[in-house]
Design an enzyme around this catalytic site. Structure first.
Site, short mmCIF file in Angstrom:
data_model
loop_
_atom_site.label_atom_id
_atom_site.label_comp_id
_atom_site.label_asym_id
_atom_site.label_seq_id
_atom_site.Cartn_x
_atom_site.Cartn_y
_atom_site.Cartn_z
N ALA A 190 0.95 -1.17 0.10
CA ALA A 190 -0.11 -0.09 -0.16
C ALA A 190 0.83 1.34 -0.22
O ALA A 190 0.41 2.31 -0.61
CB ALA A 190 -1.00 0.13 1.11
N GLY A 199 9.49 0.71 5.07
CA GLY A 199 10.58 -0.09 4.89
C GLY A 199 11.82 0.38 5.66
O GLY A 199 11.93 0.49 6.70
N ASP A 246 9.57 -3.26 -8.82
CA ASP A 246 10.30 -4.00 -7.82
C ASP A 246 11.70 -3.08 -7.61
O ASP A 246 12.21 -2.69 -8.25
CB ASP A 246 10.72 -5.36 -8.66
CG ASP A 246 11.19 -6.36 -7.67
OD1 ASP A 246 10.39 -6.98 -6.91
OD2 ASP A 246 12.58 -6.65 -7.49
P1 ITT Z 1 5.18 -6.00 -4.14
O1 ITT Z 1 6.14 -7.13 -4.59
O2 ITT Z 1 3.63 -6.20 -3.93
O3 ITT Z 1 4.94 -4.85 -5.16
P2 ITT Z 1 7.01 -5.81 -1.91
O4 ITT Z 1 7.03 -4.87 -0.55
O5 ITT Z 1 6.89 -7.30 -1.66
O6 ITT Z 1 5.63 -5.42 -2.64
P3 ITT Z 1 9.44 -5.79 -3.52
O7 ITT Z 1 9.38 -7.27 -3.87
O8 ITT Z 1 9.75 -4.82 -4.78
O9 ITT Z 1 8.08 -5.16 -2.75
O10 ITT Z 1 10.45 -5.64 -2.26
C1 ITT Z 1 10.67 -4.02 -2.03
C2 ITT Z 1 11.32 -4.03 -0.45
O11 ITT Z 1 12.40 -3.21 -0.65
C3 ITT Z 1 10.39 -3.39 0.49
O12 ITT Z 1 9.58 -4.44 0.90
C4 ITT Z 1 11.42 -2.62 1.35
O13 ITT Z 1 11.69 -3.35 2.04
C5 ITT Z 1 12.53 -2.19 0.11
N1 ITT Z 1 11.97 -0.91 -0.13
C6 ITT Z 1 11.78 -0.62 -1.58
N2 ITT Z 1 11.38 0.71 -1.81
C7 ITT Z 1 11.68 1.19 -0.49
C8 ITT Z 1 11.43 2.58 -0.28
O14 ITT Z 1 10.84 3.51 -0.94
N3 ITT Z 1 11.64 2.95 1.17
C9 ITT Z 1 12.11 1.90 2.07
N4 ITT Z 1 12.18 0.47 1.58
C10 ITT Z 1 11.93 0.35 0.59
#
Ligand code: ITT
Length: 197
Positions: A14, A154, A72
């Site tokens: 989200a 994150g 991603d």
């Molecule tokens: P979707 O696959 O459903 O899009 P996800 O959170 O699992 O959601 P990813 O596999 O791309 O997405 O993993 C991204 C991770 O990288 C996220 O859970 C954070 O731990 C980190 N991350 C990515 N962008 C970030 C941001 O803008 N700020 C902080 N952490 C971030």
């Protein structure tokens, strides 16, 4: 006036959707897969951001009509040889558990002088199960020794972008969305859509 075209974000995160929606404004109606019961769970079996972004965008656009955009993303830390990278969301041992992820990162960075890191984001635009284009963005910065700030998600409380002294979690989305990895990839995706949608 015609209604804004629909852009579906192939994510269940989200926070990503909220950032993308805020940056896109009223140019598109931004929805994510949580609005569609028929969306399959996409397994992220790739070893690169591009492979995983492709799996998500192509997988979702196979079942939903219109433009689908995936994101991603992850954090690359120089002192850890680029980890957590594509495994950012499960670094702490439990998928999507940001507290565990941050705790592990702090532990692994203890005593390290080299603090450089970057967030990387790859986006894929797809239609009818096929990639149409992809885009990438990065933001350079440093990992601090103690979490600061409550905004964002994150690793935001541990990451200070270059040119700033506050973390993304202290700066908040208004600043983050002007310089983040996601903002840089999204700017290119929106430009592409403006010429092709
Ligand atoms: P979707 O696959 O459903 O899009 P996800 O959170 O699992 O959601 P990813 O596999 O791309 O997405 O993993 C991204 C991770 O990288 C996220 O859970 C954070 O731990 C980190 N991350 C990515 N962008 C970030 C941001 O803008 N700020 C902080 N952490 C971030």
């Amino acid at each position: 006036m015609d209604p804004a075209p629909r852009l579906i974000i192939a994510t269940r995160n989200a926070h990503k959707t909220a950032e993308i929606r805020a940056m896109i404004g009223d140019r598109f109606e931004v929805l994510d897969v949580t609005s569609f019961l028929e969306c399959p769970e996409i397994e992220e079996t790739g070893t690169t951001f591009l492979e995983n972004a492709r799996l998500k965008a192509e997988g979702i656009s196979r079942v939903l009509d219109g433009w689908v955009l995936s994101d991603d993303s992850g954090l690359e830390v120089d002192a850890l040889g680029g980890a957590p990278g594509v495994w950012s969301s499960s670094f702490g041992g439990e998928e999507g558990n940001h507290a565990l992820n941050n705790a592990r990162l702090l532990r692994e960075m203890e005593g390290k002088a080299e603090r450089r890191a970057r967030f990387r984001c790859t986006m894929v635009l797809a239609q009818s199960g096929k990639e149409v284009a992809h885009f990438s963005g990065t933001v350079e910065g440093a990992i601090i020794a103690d979490a600061r700030g409550a905004m964002g998600f994150g690793y935001d409380p541990l990451f200070v972008p270059e040119g700033h002294t506050a973390t993304f979690a202290e700066l908040g989305d208004e600043v983050k969305n002007t310089l983040s990895h996601r903002a840089r990839a999204l700017t290119q995706a929106v430009e592409f859509l403006a010429g092709n949608a």
